[in-house]
Structures are given as structure tokens and as C-alpha cells.
Design a protein around this motif. Sequence first.
Motif, PDB file in Angstrom:
ATOM      1  N   PHE A   1       0.833  -1.187   0.000  1.00  0.00           N
ATOM      2  CA  PHE A   1       0.000   0.000   0.000  1.00  0.00           C
ATOM      3  C   PHE A   1       0.876   1.248   0.000  1.00  0.00           C
ATOM      4  O   PHE A   1       2.051   1.203   0.359  1.00  0.00           O
ATOM      5  CB  PHE A   1      -0.932   0.018   1.214  1.00  0.00           C
ATOM      6  CG  PHE A   1      -0.231   0.019   2.540  1.00  0.00           C
ATOM      7  CD1 PHE A   1      -0.038  -1.158   3.246  1.00  0.00           C
ATOM      8  CD2 PHE A   1       0.236   1.201   3.096  1.00  0.00           C
ATOM      9  CE1 PHE A   1       0.608  -1.167   4.468  1.00  0.00           C
ATOM     10  CE2 PHE A   1       0.883   1.209   4.321  1.00  0.00           C
ATOM     11  CZ  PHE A   1       1.076   0.019   5.008  1.00  0.00           C
ATOM     12  N   SER A   2       0.260   2.348  -0.373  1.00  0.00           N
ATOM     13  CA  SER A   2       0.887   3.654  -0.231  1.00  0.00           C
ATOM     14  C   SER A   2      -0.116   4.574   0.458  1.00  0.00           C
ATOM     15  O   SER A   2      -1.303   4.564   0.122  1.00  0.00           O
ATOM     16  CB  SER A   2       1.297   4.226  -1.593  1.00  0.00           C
ATOM     17  OG  SER A   2       0.169   4.378  -2.427  1.00  0.00           O
ATOM     18  N   ILE A   3       0.376   5.318   1.428  1.00  0.00           N
ATOM     19  CA  ILE A   3      -0.511   6.143   2.244  1.00  0.00           C
ATOM     20  C   ILE A   3      -0.636   7.537   1.660  1.00  0.00           C
ATOM     21  O   ILE A   3       0.360   8.167   1.319  1.00  0.00           O
ATOM     22  CB  ILE A   3       0.013   6.216   3.696  1.00  0.00           C
ATOM     23  CG1 ILE A   3       0.074   4.801   4.293  1.00  0.00           C
ATOM     24  CG2 ILE A   3      -0.899   7.095   4.539  1.00  0.00           C
ATOM     25  CD1 ILE A   3       0.681   4.766   5.678  1.00  0.00           C
ATOM     26  N   ASN A   4      -1.847   7.995   1.574  1.00  0.00           N
ATOM     27  CA  ASN A   4      -2.090   9.378   1.160  1.00  0.00           C
ATOM     28  C   ASN A   4      -2.208  10.256   2.400  1.00  0.00           C
ATOM     29  O   ASN A   4      -1.224  10.502   3.070  1.00  0.00           O
ATOM     30  CB  ASN A   4      -3.320   9.445   0.270  1.00  0.00           C
ATOM     31  CG  ASN A   4      -3.082   8.778  -1.068  1.00  0.00           C
ATOM     32  OD1 ASN A   4      -1.975   8.798  -1.606  1.00  0.00           O
ATOM     33  ND2 ASN A   4      -4.119   8.163  -1.616  1.00  0.00           N
ATOM     34  N   THR A   5      -3.402  10.667   2.735  1.00  0.00           N
ATOM     35  CA  THR A   5      -3.583  11.565   3.871  1.00  0.00           C
ATOM     36  C   THR A   5      -3.738  10.777   5.170  1.00  0.00           C
ATOM     37  O   THR A   5      -4.361   9.719   5.191  1.00  0.00           O
ATOM     38  CB  THR A   5      -4.793  12.472   3.653  1.00  0.00           C
ATOM     39  OG1 THR A   5      -4.613  13.183   2.416  1.00  0.00           O
ATOM     40  CG2 THR A   5      -4.942  13.479   4.774  1.00  0.00           C
ATOM     41  N   MET A   6      -3.138  11.329   6.230  1.00  0.00           N
ATOM     42  CA  MET A   6      -3.229  10.745   7.565  1.00  0.00           C
ATOM     43  C   MET A   6      -3.928  11.743   8.486  1.00  0.00           C
ATOM     44  O   MET A   6      -3.734  12.957   8.359  1.00  0.00           O
ATOM     45  CB  MET A   6      -1.842  10.392   8.093  1.00  0.00           C
ATOM     46  CG  MET A   6      -1.016   9.552   7.121  1.00  0.00           C
ATOM     47  SD  MET A   6       0.636   9.147   7.691  1.00  0.00           S
ATOM     48  CE  MET A   6       0.309   7.662   8.651  1.00  0.00           C
ATOM     49  N   TYR A   7      -4.729  11.230   9.398  1.00  0.00           N
ATOM     50  CA  TYR A   7      -5.574  12.075  10.226  1.00  0.00           C
ATOM     51  C   TYR A   7      -5.466  11.671  11.702  1.00  0.00           C
ATOM     52  O   TYR A   7      -5.201  10.518  12.031  1.00  0.00           O
ATOM     53  CB  TYR A   7      -7.046  11.930   9.833  1.00  0.00           C
ATOM     54  CG  TYR A   7      -7.359  12.109   8.380  1.00  0.00           C
ATOM     55  CD1 TYR A   7      -7.253  11.044   7.495  1.00  0.00           C
ATOM     56  CD2 TYR A   7      -7.815  13.330   7.893  1.00  0.00           C
ATOM     57  CE1 TYR A   7      -7.568  11.195   6.152  1.00  0.00           C
ATOM     58  CE2 TYR A   7      -8.141  13.486   6.548  1.00  0.00           C
ATOM     59  CZ  TYR A   7      -8.012  12.421   5.684  1.00  0.00           C
ATOM     60  OH  TYR A   7      -8.335  12.579   4.357  1.00  0.00           O
ATOM     61  N   TRP A   8      -5.794  12.643  12.553  1.00  0.00           N
ATOM     62  CA  TRP A   8      -6.101  12.390  13.955  1.00  0.00           C
ATOM     63  C   TRP A   8      -7.506  12.933  14.230  1.00  0.00           C
ATOM     64  O   TRP A   8      -7.804  14.078  13.880  1.00  0.00           O
ATOM     65  CB  TRP A   8      -5.104  13.047  14.892  1.00  0.00           C
ATOM     66  CG  TRP A   8      -3.796  12.338  14.980  1.00  0.00           C
ATOM     67  CD1 TRP A   8      -2.638  12.676  14.349  1.00  0.00           C
ATOM     68  CD2 TRP A   8      -3.509  11.167  15.755  1.00  0.00           C
ATOM     69  NE1 TRP A   8      -1.645  11.776  14.668  1.00  0.00           N
ATOM     70  CE2 TRP A   8      -2.161  10.840  15.528  1.00  0.00           C
ATOM     71  CE3 TRP A   8      -4.267  10.354  16.613  1.00  0.00           C
ATOM     72  CZ2 TRP A   8      -1.540   9.748  16.141  1.00  0.00           C
ATOM     73  CZ3 TRP A   8      -3.645   9.275  17.200  1.00  0.00           C
ATOM     74  CH2 TRP A   8      -2.307   8.976  16.972  1.00  0.00           C
ATOM     75  N   TYR A   9      -8.322  12.100  14.833  1.00  0.00           N
ATOM     76  CA  TYR A   9      -9.647  12.484  15.300  1.00  0.00           C
ATOM     77  C   TYR A   9      -9.679  12.323  16.824  1.00  0.00           C
ATOM     78  O   TYR A   9      -8.824  11.658  17.405  1.00  0.00           O
ATOM     79  CB  TYR A   9     -10.727  11.569  14.709  1.00  0.00           C
ATOM     80  CG  TYR A   9     -11.047  11.791  13.267  1.00  0.00           C
ATOM     81  CD1 TYR A   9     -10.205  11.311  12.265  1.00  0.00           C
ATOM     82  CD2 TYR A   9     -12.211  12.447  12.878  1.00  0.00           C
ATOM     83  CE1 TYR A   9     -10.514  11.496  10.920  1.00  0.00           C
ATOM     84  CE2 TYR A   9     -12.527  12.640  11.542  1.00  0.00           C
ATOM     85  CZ  TYR A   9     -11.670  12.153  10.565  1.00  0.00           C
ATOM     86  OH  TYR A   9     -11.986  12.342   9.246  1.00  0.00           O
ATOM     87  N   ARG A  10     -10.697  12.889  17.446  1.00  0.00           N
ATOM     88  CA  ARG A  10     -10.902  12.650  18.864  1.00  0.00           C
ATOM     89  C   ARG A  10     -12.390  12.615  19.168  1.00  0.00           C
ATOM     90  O   ARG A  10     -13.193  13.252  18.489  1.00  0.00           O
ATOM     91  CB  ARG A  10     -10.209  13.695  19.729  1.00  0.00           C
ATOM     92  CG  ARG A  10     -10.765  15.109  19.636  1.00  0.00           C
ATOM     93  CD  ARG A  10      -9.903  16.051  20.462  1.00  0.00           C
ATOM     94  NE  ARG A  10     -10.401  17.429  20.416  1.00  0.00           N
ATOM     95  CZ  ARG A  10      -9.767  18.463  20.958  1.00  0.00           C
ATOM     96  NH1 ARG A  10      -8.592  18.290  21.578  1.00  0.00           N
ATOM     97  NH2 ARG A  10     -10.294  19.675  20.887  1.00  0.00           N
ATOM     98  N   GLN A  11     -12.701  11.858  20.214  1.00  0.00           N
ATOM     99  CA  GLN A  11     -14.092  11.744  20.652  1.00  0.00           C
ATOM    100  C   GLN A  11     -14.135  11.866  22.159  1.00  0.00           C
ATOM    101  O   GLN A  11     -13.624  10.992  22.884  1.00  0.00           O
ATOM    102  CB  GLN A  11     -14.691  10.412  20.201  1.00  0.00           C
ATOM    103  CG  GLN A  11     -16.165  10.292  20.478  1.00  0.00           C
ATOM    104  CD  GLN A  11     -16.782   9.118  19.755  1.00  0.00           C
ATOM    105  OE1 GLN A  11     -16.101   8.191  19.328  1.00  0.00           O
ATOM    106  NE2 GLN A  11     -18.093   9.145  19.585  1.00  0.00           N
ATOM    107  N   ALA A  12     -14.746  12.949  22.624  1.00  0.00           N
ATOM    108  CA  ALA A  12     -14.925  13.157  24.056  1.00  0.00           C
ATOM    109  C   ALA A  12     -16.165  12.413  24.518  1.00  0.00           C
ATOM    110  O   ALA A  12     -17.057  12.112  23.708  1.00  0.00           O
ATOM    111  CB  ALA A  12     -15.050  14.651  24.342  1.00  0.00           C
TER     112      ALA A  12
END
Length: 120
Positions: A28-39
Amino acid sequence: VQLQASGGGLVQSGGCLRLSCATSGTGFSINTMYWYRQAPGKERDLVASITSGGSTSYADSVKGRFAISRDNAKNTVYLQMNSLKPEDTAVYYCNVDLVRSRYGRSYNYWGQGTLVTVSS
């Protein structure tokens, strides 16, 4: 493909933490990487993103305090969190858009989440 997040914990207000999320697997090749959060009791919100070219974007609530980065050789994304506030308390999830070579199409994957607790 698996994502493994780490680095969460308990920290006092004003402190800092660094989250990591490693993507494992092959083909695979990675495009966009994210961080999310849930309170607790709230929806999952986007915190920060970084493209394959290194362009970054942040939620207004974390601008100037958090920094997202990536190591493409390690398929790892980081989130440096400074000047933490009690309202930053949440489970933090990493997320990636990647292309799997075998299928030639994009997929989206989530990590398992890591808890960040900021005490006042």
C-alpha cells in the motif's frame, strides 16, 4: 493493514503528550493521515490532517498548540500536543487514506484509539 496508536495517558493542564500511530502491512501507499478525537458523550471530530506532501490542517480549537507530522519511511503519523487543556480530554483515533496496490483503489482505515486525560 493495521493501525496501532500509542502515547495517550494522564497529564496535568498545561502539559504535553505525543501520540504515535504506525500503519503495518504490505502493498500500500498512504495518502492523507488524520487524527480524530471523541470526548465522552460527543461526536468524533477531526483534529488534524497531513497529506503525503506534508500539507497540514488543524481544527481551530487546537491551532497553535498541536502539531501533526509523519515519517513516511515508518508509515507513522504523530500528534504533538502542547499546552493541553481539560477540554482536550478524549479518545484520540488515527485514520489513514491509502491505496492498496493489488486493487488499485483507495481504502480508509481506523486505529483503535488511545485515551488522553487532562486534569485541571
